[in-house]
Write an enzyme that holds these catalytic residues in place. Sequence first.
Site, mmCIF file in Angstrom:
data_model
loop_
_atom_site.group_PDB
_atom_site.id
_atom_site.type_symbol
_atom_site.label_atom_id
_atom_site.label_comp_id
_atom_site.label_asym_id
_atom_site.label_seq_id
_atom_site.Cartn_x
_atom_site.Cartn_y
_atom_site.Cartn_z
ATOM 1 N N LYS A 1 -8.597 1.493 -6.731
ATOM 2 C CA LYS A 1 -7.679 2.555 -6.312
ATOM 3 C C LYS A 1 -6.381 2.409 -7.096
ATOM 4 O O LYS A 1 -6.093 1.344 -7.628
ATOM 5 C CB LYS A 1 -7.354 2.429 -4.817
ATOM 6 C CG LYS A 1 -8.542 2.498 -3.907
ATOM 7 C CD LYS A 1 -8.121 2.321 -2.466
ATOM 8 C CE LYS A 1 -9.341 2.487 -1.575
ATOM 9 N NZ LYS A 1 -8.987 2.805 -0.224
ATOM 10 N N HIS B 1 -2.340 -3.162 -3.544
ATOM 11 C CA HIS B 1 -3.699 -2.954 -3.056
ATOM 12 C C HIS B 1 -4.688 -2.795 -4.209
ATOM 13 O O HIS B 1 -5.821 -3.269 -4.142
ATOM 14 C CB HIS B 1 -3.713 -1.722 -2.143
ATOM 15 C CG HIS B 1 -5.019 -1.473 -1.474
ATOM 16 N ND1 HIS B 1 -5.361 -0.235 -1.010
ATOM 17 C CD2 HIS B 1 -6.069 -2.275 -1.182
ATOM 18 C CE1 HIS B 1 -6.574 -0.292 -0.468
ATOM 19 N NE2 HIS B 1 -7.020 -1.517 -0.553
ATOM 20 N N HIS C 1 0.836 -1.199 0.000
ATOM 21 C CA HIS C 1 0.000 0.000 0.000
ATOM 22 C C HIS C 1 0.874 1.253 0.000
ATOM 23 O O HIS C 1 2.072 1.189 0.257
ATOM 24 C CB HIS C 1 -0.836 0.069 1.286
ATOM 25 C CG HIS C 1 -1.719 -1.099 1.515
ATOM 26 N ND1 HIS C 1 -3.046 -1.092 1.200
ATOM 27 C CD2 HIS C 1 -1.471 -2.320 2.068
ATOM 28 C CE1 HIS C 1 -3.598 -2.243 1.546
ATOM 29 N NE2 HIS C 1 -2.648 -3.012 2.059
ATOM 30 N N TYR D 1 -2.009 -1.455 9.084
ATOM 31 C CA TYR D 1 -0.862 -2.054 8.402
ATOM 32 C C TYR D 1 0.058 -2.736 9.412
ATOM 33 O O TYR D 1 0.181 -2.309 10.559
ATOM 34 C CB TYR D 1 -0.046 -0.991 7.664
ATOM 35 C CG TYR D 1 -0.853 -0.129 6.737
ATOM 36 C CD1 TYR D 1 -1.522 -0.680 5.645
ATOM 37 C CD2 TYR D 1 -0.960 1.236 6.948
ATOM 38 C CE1 TYR D 1 -2.265 0.120 4.783
ATOM 39 C CE2 TYR D 1 -1.696 2.046 6.101
ATOM 40 C CZ TYR D 1 -2.351 1.479 5.026
ATOM 41 O OH TYR D 1 -3.093 2.268 4.187
ATOM 42 N N CYS E 1 -3.517 2.718 -5.554
ATOM 43 C CA CYS E 1 -2.612 2.270 -4.498
ATOM 44 C C CYS E 1 -1.968 0.928 -4.860
ATOM 45 O O CYS E 1 -2.674 -0.007 -5.214
ATOM 46 C CB CYS E 1 -3.402 2.154 -3.197
ATOM 47 S SG CYS E 1 -2.465 1.596 -1.768
#
Length: 132
Positions: free
Chosen positions: A121, A115, A10, A39, A123
């Site tokens: 996204k 991710h 991420h 995380y 990410c």
Amino acid sequence: MRKIEKIIVHCTATPEGRDVSVADVTRWHRARGFRTIGYHYLIGLDGKVYPGRPLEQVGAHCVGQNAKSVGVCYVGGCDKQMHPKDTRTAAQRESLRQLVSELKARFPGATLHGHREFAAKACPSFDVRREL
């Protein structure tokens, strides 16, 4: 120890050059209703790897994937206008490479993912499979 099948990378989705700490991310995640940081690792701009949530605990970083994954996050991921951009410093690149290598040695069957493979996204703002 949990069974780990995936390592998911991420970014913090913060502008390049802006330093972000574990305390910052923890505060953001608590505001979203998480118990603590989601995380397992956070990589600072200087490349230092900071522990987040203990590996033994299920993370809160990727819907539908948390139970059997490790969440690794680097600080950055956006340009100054908040558009997705690979903002990793040389130190972050090296630390991420080393951390992923260590995690793959510890969890040999684990696959590596960004991710964005699980969410709509950008990410982590780079192609994890191609680079790592």
